[in-house]
Motif scaffolding. Sequence first.
Motif, PDB file in Angstrom:
ATOM      1  N   SER A   7       0.757  -1.143  -0.395  1.00  0.00           N
ATOM      2  CA  SER A   7      -0.225   0.352   0.270  1.00  0.00           C
ATOM      3  C   SER A   7       0.786   0.739  -0.136  1.00  0.00           C
ATOM      4  O   SER A   7       1.995   1.171   0.674  1.00  0.00           O
ATOM      5  N   PRO A   8       0.187   2.683  -0.514  1.00  0.00           N
ATOM      6  CA  PRO A   8       1.192   3.551  -0.988  1.00  0.00           C
ATOM      7  C   PRO A   8       1.557   3.614   0.426  1.00  0.00           C
ATOM      8  O   PRO A   8       1.334   4.203   1.236  1.00  0.00           O
ATOM      9  N   HIS A   9       3.132   4.235   0.516  1.00  0.00           N
ATOM     10  CA  HIS A   9       3.127   4.850   2.341  1.00  0.00           C
ATOM     11  C   HIS A   9       4.521   6.182   1.970  1.00  0.00           C
ATOM     12  O   HIS A   9       3.441   6.982   2.150  1.00  0.00           O
ATOM     13  N   LEU A  10       5.468   6.042   1.458  1.00  0.00           N
ATOM     14  CA  LEU A  10       6.627   6.758   1.683  1.00  0.00           C
ATOM     15  C   LEU A  10       5.778   7.986   0.048  1.00  0.00           C
ATOM     16  O   LEU A  10       5.679   9.506   1.382  1.00  0.00           O
TER      17      LEU A  10
END
Lengths: 130, 76
Positions: A7-10
């Motif tokens: 899942s998108p994080h940074l």
Amino acid sequence: MGERPLSPHLGVYRFWYTMATSIMHRFSGLALAFGLIVLAWWLTALANGESAYLAALDWLALWPLKVLLFGLLAAFLYHLACGLRHLALDADLGFEKRQARRSALLTWSVVVIAIGVFGYLLFCPVGMRP
Amino acid sequence: MSLRSPLGAVLGRGAARSGVHHWWVQRTTAIALVLLGLWLLLSLIGLPLGDYAAVSDWVGRGWNPVLLALLAGVAA
């Protein structure tokens, strides 16, 4: 197994002070791991007798190493303050958004003051202190 | 007859295995390091670090060697 989606994080969060607080904890921890080696080196010099110890001190008197030591002090104080914040969060204290933001600000303020105080105590020659 | 209780037979067999152990070790060592780290910092401030004899004596005095060893052991 292969490539599982992450899942998108940074990339998706606005870079803000709360994020900086968290990242700095990791970076300061890394710096301290290196600092442990410096500590071991210093203790080894101490154990090896007077000439070895004084040689080590001569190295540490060079300004790049002084800067390094100051950086380690800052890393230690930051990691300590942020670590206490983490322990509080672990105990489920201050978990609300507002509280978390406030504690992040408090952490930075405490660290800046602590660096000032301890930096002064450690790096200003004793004769120069009032 | 098995000497293990039913609980003893199943502890640690779940999906997390010994997962929580790492978390707990992190927390206990964190608290130990807070105390030991502060002790080291405050001790270093009071020490005349240029004086070999003084520092060498300090390392050997009272609780110092024990605390230093604990610090090194826990940190590593």
